[in-house]
Design a protein around this motif. Structure first.
Motif, mmCIF file in Angstrom:
data_model
loop_
_atom_site.group_PDB
_atom_site.id
_atom_site.type_symbol
_atom_site.label_atom_id
_atom_site.label_comp_id
_atom_site.label_asym_id
_atom_site.label_seq_id
_atom_site.Cartn_x
_atom_site.Cartn_y
_atom_site.Cartn_z
ATOM 1 N N TRP A 1 12.725 -26.710 14.745
ATOM 2 C CA TRP A 1 14.129 -26.540 15.125
ATOM 3 C C TRP A 1 14.609 -27.771 15.898
ATOM 4 C CZ3 TRP A 1 16.467 -26.159 19.974
ATOM 5 C CH2 TRP A 1 17.817 -25.805 19.945
ATOM 6 N N GLY A 2 13.801 -28.221 16.854
ATOM 7 C CA GLY A 2 14.171 -29.409 17.622
ATOM 8 C C GLY A 2 14.257 -30.650 16.754
ATOM 9 N N ALA A 3 13.316 -30.780 15.803
ATOM 10 C CA ALA A 3 13.319 -31.953 14.930
ATOM 11 C C ALA A 3 14.513 -31.945 13.978
ATOM 12 C CB ALA A 3 12.011 -32.014 14.138
ATOM 13 N N VAL A 4 14.899 -30.772 13.479
ATOM 14 C CA VAL A 4 16.049 -30.681 12.570
ATOM 15 C C VAL A 4 17.342 -30.980 13.319
ATOM 16 C CG1 VAL A 4 17.448 -29.080 11.209
ATOM 17 C CG2 VAL A 4 14.981 -29.180 10.857
ATOM 18 N N TYR A 5 17.501 -30.410 14.492
ATOM 19 C CA TYR A 5 18.763 -30.612 15.210
ATOM 20 C C TYR A 5 18.851 -31.961 15.904
ATOM 21 C CZ TYR A 5 20.399 -26.093 13.934
ATOM 22 O OH TYR A 5 20.831 -25.018 13.195
ATOM 23 N N SER A 6 17.723 -32.661 16.039
ATOM 24 C CA SER A 6 17.798 -34.022 16.576
ATOM 25 C C SER A 6 17.923 -35.051 15.453
ATOM 26 C CB SER A 6 16.561 -34.325 17.420
ATOM 27 O OG SER A 6 15.403 -34.346 16.609
ATOM 28 N N GLY A 7 17.804 -34.600 14.189
ATOM 29 C CA GLY A 7 18.004 -35.502 13.060
ATOM 30 C C GLY A 7 16.726 -36.084 12.490
ATOM 31 N N ILE A 8 15.570 -35.711 13.017
ATOM 32 C CA ILE A 8 14.298 -36.233 12.495
ATOM 33 C C ILE A 8 14.024 -35.655 11.110
ATOM 34 C CG2 ILE A 8 11.804 -36.313 12.870
ATOM 35 C CD1 ILE A 8 12.432 -36.252 15.894
ATOM 36 N N PHE A 9 14.204 -34.355 10.962
ATOM 37 C CA PHE A 9 14.078 -33.692 9.661
ATOM 38 C C PHE A 9 15.482 -33.418 9.140
ATOM 39 C CE2 PHE A 9 9.854 -31.503 10.923
ATOM 40 C CZ PHE A 9 9.142 -32.642 10.617
ATOM 41 N N PRO A 10 15.672 -33.402 7.828
ATOM 42 C CA PRO A 10 17.015 -33.117 7.288
ATOM 43 C C PRO A 10 17.391 -31.644 7.477
ATOM 44 C CG PRO A 10 15.425 -33.336 5.513
ATOM 45 C CD PRO A 10 14.706 -33.693 6.769
ATOM 46 N N ARG A 11 18.677 -31.405 7.566
ATOM 47 C CA ARG A 11 19.174 -30.026 7.670
ATOM 48 C C ARG A 11 19.137 -29.357 6.305
ATOM 49 N NH1 ARG A 11 22.855 -28.970 12.350
ATOM 50 N NH2 ARG A 11 22.654 -30.818 13.630
ATOM 51 N N GLY A 12 19.121 -28.027 6.317
ATOM 52 C CA GLY A 12 19.172 -27.287 5.065
ATOM 53 C C GLY A 12 20.535 -27.405 4.430
ATOM 54 N N TYR A 13 20.638 -27.005 3.196
ATOM 55 C CA TYR A 13 21.888 -27.096 2.446
ATOM 56 C C TYR A 13 22.760 -25.890 2.767
ATOM 57 C CZ TYR A 13 25.092 -27.584 -1.442
ATOM 58 O OH TYR A 13 26.221 -27.721 -2.205
ATOM 59 N N GLY A 14 23.925 -26.082 3.301
ATOM 60 C CA GLY A 14 24.890 -25.014 3.573
ATOM 61 C C GLY A 14 24.359 -23.990 4.560
ATOM 62 N N ASP A 15 24.367 -22.718 4.134
ATOM 63 C CA ASP A 15 23.913 -21.624 4.998
ATOM 64 C C ASP A 15 22.403 -21.435 4.971
ATOM 65 O OD1 ASP A 15 26.492 -21.087 5.738
ATOM 66 O OD2 ASP A 15 26.800 -19.580 4.167
ATOM 67 N N ALA A 16 21.680 -22.261 4.243
ATOM 68 C CA ALA A 16 20.241 -22.100 4.095
ATOM 69 C C ALA A 16 19.445 -22.786 5.207
ATOM 70 C CB ALA A 16 19.794 -22.632 2.742
ATOM 71 N N ASN A 17 20.095 -23.209 6.267
ATOM 72 C CA ASN A 17 19.397 -23.941 7.320
ATOM 73 C C ASN A 17 18.303 -23.091 7.968
ATOM 74 O OD1 ASN A 17 18.968 -26.287 8.863
ATOM 75 N ND2 ASN A 17 20.055 -25.352 10.581
ATOM 76 N N PHE A 18 18.576 -21.816 8.222
ATOM 77 C CA PHE A 18 17.576 -20.945 8.856
ATOM 78 C C PHE A 18 16.367 -20.777 7.951
ATOM 79 C CE2 PHE A 18 15.829 -16.730 9.919
ATOM 80 C CZ PHE A 18 15.436 -17.019 11.218
ATOM 81 N N LEU A 19 16.589 -20.600 6.653
ATOM 82 C CA LEU A 19 15.463 -20.491 5.719
ATOM 83 C C LEU A 19 14.680 -21.800 5.667
ATOM 84 C CD1 LEU A 19 17.082 -18.482 2.804
ATOM 85 C CD2 LEU A 19 15.461 -17.665 4.502
ATOM 86 N N TRP A 20 15.373 -22.910 5.742
ATOM 87 C CA TRP A 20 14.717 -24.211 5.763
ATOM 88 C C TRP A 20 13.807 -24.335 6.984
ATOM 89 C CZ3 TRP A 20 13.175 -28.120 3.108
ATOM 90 C CH2 TRP A 20 12.981 -29.371 3.690
ATOM 91 N N LEU A 21 14.300 -23.886 8.131
ATOM 92 C CA LEU A 21 13.492 -23.910 9.358
ATOM 93 C C LEU A 21 12.242 -23.040 9.206
ATOM 94 C CD1 LEU A 21 16.242 -23.605 12.123
ATOM 95 C CD2 LEU A 21 14.909 -25.629 11.535
ATOM 96 N N LEU A 22 12.425 -21.847 8.646
ATOM 97 C CA LEU A 22 11.278 -20.945 8.458
ATOM 98 C C LEU A 22 10.257 -21.540 7.489
ATOM 99 C CD1 LEU A 22 12.958 -17.426 8.249
ATOM 100 C CD2 LEU A 22 11.635 -18.380 10.140
ATOM 101 N N LEU A 23 10.741 -22.107 6.408
ATOM 102 C CA LEU A 23 9.847 -22.688 5.415
ATOM 103 C C LEU A 23 9.049 -23.853 5.995
ATOM 104 C CD1 LEU A 23 8.904 -22.763 2.452
ATOM 105 C CD2 LEU A 23 10.739 -24.392 2.041
ATOM 106 N N LEU A 24 9.712 -24.756 6.674
ATOM 107 C CA LEU A 24 9.012 -25.884 7.291
ATOM 108 C C LEU A 24 8.003 -25.405 8.340
ATOM 109 C CD1 LEU A 24 11.771 -28.604 7.762
ATOM 110 C CD2 LEU A 24 9.789 -28.691 6.259
ATOM 111 N N SER A 25 8.374 -24.395 9.096
ATOM 112 C CA SER A 25 7.476 -23.860 10.120
ATOM 113 C C SER A 25 6.234 -23.235 9.494
ATOM 114 C CB SER A 25 8.200 -22.815 10.971
ATOM 115 O OG SER A 25 9.293 -23.394 11.615
ATOM 116 N N MET A 26 6.417 -22.500 8.404
ATOM 117 C CA MET A 26 5.261 -21.906 7.732
ATOM 118 C C MET A 26 4.351 -22.976 7.149
ATOM 119 S SD MET A 26 6.481 -18.420 5.864
ATOM 120 C CE MET A 26 7.984 -18.984 5.131
#
Length: 99
Positions: free
Chosen positions: A20-45
């Motif tokens: 979450w910190g890496a995505v919101y600081s710009g290190i990792f790319p954000r998810g597409y549209g409303d899929a940001n939360f799923l993107w966070l979960l997927l990367l975390s898993m």
């Protein structure tokens, strides 16, 4: 077993915070549209699975021993019950037949 599960969830939660910190600081790319939360979960898993595999090896082995012990006890109980039923059936058949 519960300890292993809680430790695994803890590693996942830690990875979720880091991702979450890496995505919101710009290190990792954000998810597409409303899929940001799923993107966070997927990367975390994806990150927590190999970490858990290495870090929790001893705890996983302990949990495995507990599961094997429970399975062996259940098998022994089933065999004991089966032999009691066979003995009772044989006794009933013997007593029911005329001598």
């Amino acid at each position: 077993m519960l300890r292993y599960t809680l430790m695994r969830l803890g590693i996942f939660a830690g990875c979720l915070v880091v991702v979450w910190g890496a995505v919101y600081s710009g290190i990792f790319p954000r998810g597409y549209g409303d899929a940001n939360f799923l993107w966070l979960l997927l990367l975390s898993m994806v990150l927590s699975a190999p970490i858990s595999w290495v870090v929790l090896r001893k705890e996983r082995d302990r949990a495995s021993v507990q599961v094997v012990g429970k399975v062996e006890r259940m098998k022994a109980n089933l065999d004991a019950n089966r032999s009691q039923e066979d003995g009772a059936d044989d006794t009933a058949r013997t007593q029911g037949q005329p001598s």
